[in-house]
Design an enzyme around this catalytic site. Structure first.
Site, PDB file in Angstrom:
ATOM      1  N   VAL A  72     -10.035  -2.699   1.053  1.00 45.78           N
ATOM      2  CA  VAL A  72     -10.451  -4.477   1.193  1.00 45.78           C
ATOM      3  C   VAL A  72      -9.877  -5.033   2.274  1.00 45.78           C
ATOM      4  CG1 VAL A  72      -9.856  -3.785  -2.079  1.00 45.78           C
ATOM      5  CG2 VAL A  72      -7.676  -5.109  -0.437  1.00 45.78           C
ATOM      6  N   LYS A 114      -1.176  -1.539  -4.394  1.00 40.81           N
ATOM      7  CA  LYS A 114      -1.973  -0.502  -4.867  1.00 40.81           C
ATOM      8  C   LYS A 114      -1.234   0.278  -4.380  1.00 40.81           C
ATOM      9  CE  LYS A 114      -5.430  -0.153  -1.220  1.00 40.81           C
ATOM     10  NZ  LYS A 114      -5.753   0.158   0.333  1.00 40.81           N
ATOM     11  N   ASP A 127       0.672  -1.129  -0.384  1.00 40.88           N
ATOM     12  CA  ASP A 127      -0.196  -0.277  -0.280  1.00 40.88           C
ATOM     13  C   ASP A 127       0.879   1.092  -0.065  1.00 40.88           C
ATOM     14  OD1 ASP A 127      -2.774   1.239   0.467  1.00 40.88           O
ATOM     15  OD2 ASP A 127      -1.774   1.658   2.345  1.00 40.88           O
TER      16      ASP A 127
HETATM   17  P1  IMP Z   1       1.656  -0.391   3.552  1.00 40.58           P
HETATM   18  O1  IMP Z   1       2.860  -0.284   4.753  1.00 40.58           O
HETATM   19  O2  IMP Z   1       1.125   0.894   4.089  1.00 40.58           O
HETATM   20  O3  IMP Z   1       2.577  -0.306   2.682  1.00 40.58           O
HETATM   21  O4  IMP Z   1       0.389  -1.402   4.260  1.00 40.58           O
HETATM   22  C1  IMP Z   1       0.961  -2.748   4.144  1.00 40.58           C
HETATM   23  C2  IMP Z   1      -0.492  -3.403   5.474  1.00 40.58           C
HETATM   24  O5  IMP Z   1      -1.305  -2.697   5.478  1.00 40.58           O
HETATM   25  C3  IMP Z   1      -0.485  -4.288   4.821  1.00 40.58           C
HETATM   26  O6  IMP Z   1       0.602  -5.392   5.138  1.00 40.58           O
HETATM   27  C4  IMP Z   1      -1.840  -4.330   4.802  1.00 40.58           C
HETATM   28  O7  IMP Z   1      -1.942  -5.611   6.252  1.00 40.58           O
HETATM   29  C5  IMP Z   1      -2.206  -3.066   5.715  1.00 40.58           C
HETATM   30  N1  IMP Z   1      -2.991  -2.482   4.664  1.00 40.58           N
HETATM   31  C6  IMP Z   1      -2.819  -1.635   3.160  1.00 40.58           C
HETATM   32  N2  IMP Z   1      -4.253  -1.024   2.749  1.00 40.58           N
HETATM   33  C7  IMP Z   1      -4.733  -2.391   2.715  1.00 40.58           C
HETATM   34  C8  IMP Z   1      -6.578  -2.707   2.655  1.00 40.58           C
HETATM   35  O8  IMP Z   1      -6.593  -1.899   1.912  1.00 40.58           O
HETATM   36  N3  IMP Z   1      -6.689  -3.723   3.551  1.00 40.58           N
HETATM   37  C9  IMP Z   1      -6.493  -4.340   5.472  1.00 40.58           C
HETATM   38  N4  IMP Z   1      -5.179  -3.946   4.774  1.00 40.58           N
HETATM   39  C10 IMP Z   1      -4.484  -3.015   4.490  1.00 40.58           C
END
Ligand code: IMP
Ligand code: MG
Length: 184
Positions: free
Chosen positions: A157, A135, A107
């Site tokens: 999601v 994403k 994300d």
């Molecule tokens: P990042 O550090 O923002 O890339 O996000 C990593 C973590 O955030 C992922 O491993 C998920 O556990 C959580 N996450 C990010 N987007 C979503 C989503 O749309 N639904 C559920 N969990 C999310």
């Protein structure tokens, strides 16, 4: 199967159980070609990756072993705090290992940016990032997936391991919740 209480909270299905299964087999085949004869370490990022991890390792029959790390960056909300904390650390030495990181979703990139550096400082030989969902529109850190199952739009999601407030991880498909679920 009967429609569950959780199914009723779902606004729409993005990827069905069948679509996910077929895509994971393709990813497993690709990893097989890339890593056969190399004994990589599959490293799942808990909790979100637990179902994907179970499926991808069975879709890729190579000599390998399995490890987990747990991190948290969310405070039960739908956006990342940016601060990544290790809540359960590696239980083995990863020096000179070829790591295949298994993640549920890429994300903001905060988590994988942190983890890639962490694994390299622990002496990993290489770090390959495999994520079920990507994403890209939300990225704030310069990190790319080496392999991604599906690209998703900028929507929160759930299902297939992914949660909202620790719920819905056991839904067999990936979907978007109805807006009223968040205001409960
Ligand atoms: P990042 O550090 O923002 O890339 O996000 C990593 C973590 O955030 C992922 O491993 C998920 O556990 C959580 N996450 C990010 N987007 C979503 C989503 O749309 N639904 C559920 N969990 C999310
Ligand atoms: Mg996660």
């Amino acid at each position: 199967m009967a429609k569950s209480m959780m199914d009723r909270d779902m606004l729409k299905v993005l990827y069905s159980e069948e679509q996910i299964k077929a895509r994971i087999q393709e990813m497993g085949d690709e990893l097989y070609e890339q890593f056969k004869d190399r004994n990589p370490l599959f490293l799942g990022v808990l909790k979100g990756s637990f179902i994907f991890m179970a499926d991808i390792v069975r879709a890729c029959q190579i000599k390998s072993d399995i490890e987990f790390i747990a991190v948290s960056s969310y405070q039960n909300g739908t956006s990342s705090s940016g601060v990544v904390q290790i809540t359960h650390d590696l239980q083995q030495d990863i020096t000179d290992r070829e790591i295949i990181v298994i993640e549920d979703i890429l994300d903001s990139g905060n988590t994988l940016y942190f983890l890639k550096n962490y694994f390299m400082t622990k002496g990993a030989k290489s770090v390959t990032v495999v994520t079920l969902l990507d994403k890209p529109s939300r990225r704030v850190k310069p990190v790319k997936a080496d392999m991604a199952g599906f690209e998703v739009p900028d929507e929160f999601v759930v299902g297939y391991g992914l949660d909202y407030a620790q719920q819905y991880r056991n839904m067999p498909y990936i979907g978007v919740l109805k807006p009223e679920v968040y205001s409960k």
